[in-house]
Design a protein around this motif. Structure first.
Motif, short mmCIF file in Angstrom:
data_model
loop_
_atom_site.label_atom_id
_atom_site.label_comp_id
_atom_site.label_asym_id
_atom_site.label_seq_id
_atom_site.Cartn_x
_atom_site.Cartn_y
_atom_site.Cartn_z
N GLU A 81 72.98 -15.45 6.03
CA GLU A 81 73.95 -14.47 5.88
C GLU A 81 73.33 -13.01 6.15
OE1 GLU A 81 75.59 -14.46 1.70
OE2 GLU A 81 76.68 -16.53 2.21
N THR A 82 73.79 -11.99 6.10
CA THR A 82 73.27 -10.54 6.60
C THR A 82 71.94 -10.32 5.88
OG1 THR A 82 75.51 -9.92 6.71
CG2 THR A 82 73.87 -8.25 6.68
N PHE A 83 71.94 -10.56 4.77
CA PHE A 83 70.78 -10.18 3.87
C PHE A 83 69.63 -11.28 3.44
CE2 PHE A 83 73.52 -6.64 3.08
CZ PHE A 83 73.13 -5.57 3.82
N ALA A 84 70.09 -12.51 3.24
CA ALA A 84 69.38 -13.52 2.76
C ALA A 84 69.65 -14.86 3.55
CB ALA A 84 69.22 -13.50 1.48
N THR A 85 69.05 -15.75 3.38
CA THR A 85 69.26 -17.26 3.71
C THR A 85 69.45 -18.05 2.37
OG1 THR A 85 68.10 -17.26 5.79
CG2 THR A 85 68.71 -19.30 4.94
N TRP A 86 70.71 -18.56 2.34
CA TRP A 86 71.03 -19.38 0.97
C TRP A 86 70.76 -20.91 1.41
CZ3 TRP A 86 72.09 -17.45 -3.62
CH2 TRP A 86 72.28 -15.90 -3.87
N ALA A 87 70.12 -21.58 0.62
CA ALA A 87 69.88 -23.20 0.98
C ALA A 87 69.86 -23.95 -0.46
CB ALA A 87 68.55 -23.19 1.72
N GLY A 88 70.39 -25.07 -0.17
CA GLY A 88 70.03 -26.13 -1.31
C GLY A 88 69.16 -26.82 -1.27
N ILE A 89 68.36 -26.98 -2.29
CA ILE A 89 66.94 -27.59 -2.25
C ILE A 89 66.96 -28.92 -3.24
CG2 ILE A 89 64.45 -27.76 -2.54
CD1 ILE A 89 65.30 -25.91 -0.34
N GLU A 90 67.13 -30.08 -2.54
CA GLU A 90 67.06 -31.39 -3.25
C GLU A 90 65.59 -31.68 -3.77
OE1 GLU A 90 68.15 -36.04 -2.74
OE2 GLU A 90 68.38 -34.94 -1.20
N ILE A 91 65.36 -31.81 -5.13
CA ILE A 91 63.94 -32.25 -5.41
C ILE A 91 63.76 -33.55 -4.96
CG2 ILE A 91 62.55 -32.44 -7.35
CD1 ILE A 91 64.04 -30.10 -8.55
N THR A 92 62.84 -34.11 -4.13
CA THR A 92 62.48 -35.41 -3.90
C THR A 92 61.33 -35.83 -4.55
OG1 THR A 92 60.98 -34.50 -1.90
CG2 THR A 92 63.29 -35.11 -1.45
N SER A 93 60.51 -35.09 -4.80
CA SER A 93 59.20 -35.74 -5.94
C SER A 93 58.71 -34.49 -6.70
CB SER A 93 58.07 -36.23 -4.87
OG SER A 93 57.28 -35.43 -4.22
N MET A 94 58.37 -34.89 -7.85
CA MET A 94 57.88 -33.89 -8.91
C MET A 94 56.91 -34.60 -9.88
SD MET A 94 59.79 -31.21 -11.21
CE MET A 94 60.06 -30.12 -9.91
N SER A 95 55.79 -34.24 -10.37
CA SER A 95 55.05 -34.81 -11.48
C SER A 95 55.91 -35.29 -12.65
CB SER A 95 53.63 -34.07 -11.68
OG SER A 95 54.06 -32.98 -12.53
N TRP A 96 55.43 -36.02 -13.50
CA TRP A 96 56.09 -36.41 -14.79
C TRP A 96 56.00 -35.01 -15.68
CZ3 TRP A 96 54.40 -36.41 -19.64
CH2 TRP A 96 55.11 -37.05 -20.85
N GLY A 97 54.87 -34.70 -15.82
CA GLY A 97 54.78 -33.12 -16.63
C GLY A 97 55.64 -32.18 -16.20
N ASP A 98 55.82 -31.84 -14.78
CA ASP A 98 56.47 -30.89 -14.22
C ASP A 98 57.98 -31.18 -14.49
OD1 ASP A 98 54.44 -29.37 -13.75
OD2 ASP A 98 54.41 -29.76 -11.62
#
Length: 172
Positions: A81-98
């Motif tokens: 868009e004019t002032f920013a990019t918007w995006a959808g991030i799908e989490i594919t991996s993350m540690s158990w604690g996080d």
């Protein structure tokens, strides 16, 4: 079906700072991006960087109380868009604690198993001490043995307490 059910979980509607990095390391793509609508499965990001759909990146979310949650994500969609990019991030991996820290932020009403376990252990220890004290007071032989060992037990307790205090000061 509610929006949360369609998305696969509850969303945290407060904005969180997020740093976006290339997957292979290197300089940050955007260290001032904002994550919106955060869930355990992904988030919407507002960034000054251009993000290509299906690209994979690393991220670090700044959670409340100074905590962080890092992982890898895939750009599911991207719209400039004019002032920013918007995006959808799908989490594919993350540690158990996080994952646990993020889930606690997204769904604070969930059971805190770590705290519950700690409380249960304290209750078990207290009940054990009460049962042991009851047996000592009603058994003459144990009462005599305890009175003979009392000075040594007190000395061990004081030394243990001092050691714990020294270790805590050393860690800070």
């Amino acid at each position: 079906m509610s929006d949360d059910e369609k998305r696969g979980g509850a969303r945290f509607l407060t904005d969180l700072n997020v740093e976006l990095r290339p997957l292979k390391g290197g300089e940050a793509i955007d260290d001032r991006a904002i994550a919106h609508d955060v869930s355990a499965k992904g988030f919407k990001v507002e960034t000054q960087a251009e993000l290509a759909e299906k690209s994979v990146l690393a991220f670090t979310l700044q959670l409340p109380a100074g905590q962080t949650a890092s992982g890898k994500g895939r750009v599911a969609w991207s719209r400039k868009e004019t002032f920013a990019t918007w995006a959808g991030i799908e989490i594919t991996s993350m540690s158990w604690g996080d994952k646990r820290r993020l889930a606690h932020v997204v769904n604070p009403d969930a059971v805190d198993w770590e705290n519950l376990t700690s409380v249960c252990l304290k209750v078990i220890m207290a009940v054990t001490v009460i049962i042991a004290a009851h047996r000592v007071f009603y058994n003459g032989q144990l009462r005599g043995l305890l009175s003979a060992l009392a000075p040594k037990i007190i000395a061990l307790f004081v030394m243990g307490w001092a050691l714990v205090g020294m270790l805590k000061k050393e860690n800070h």
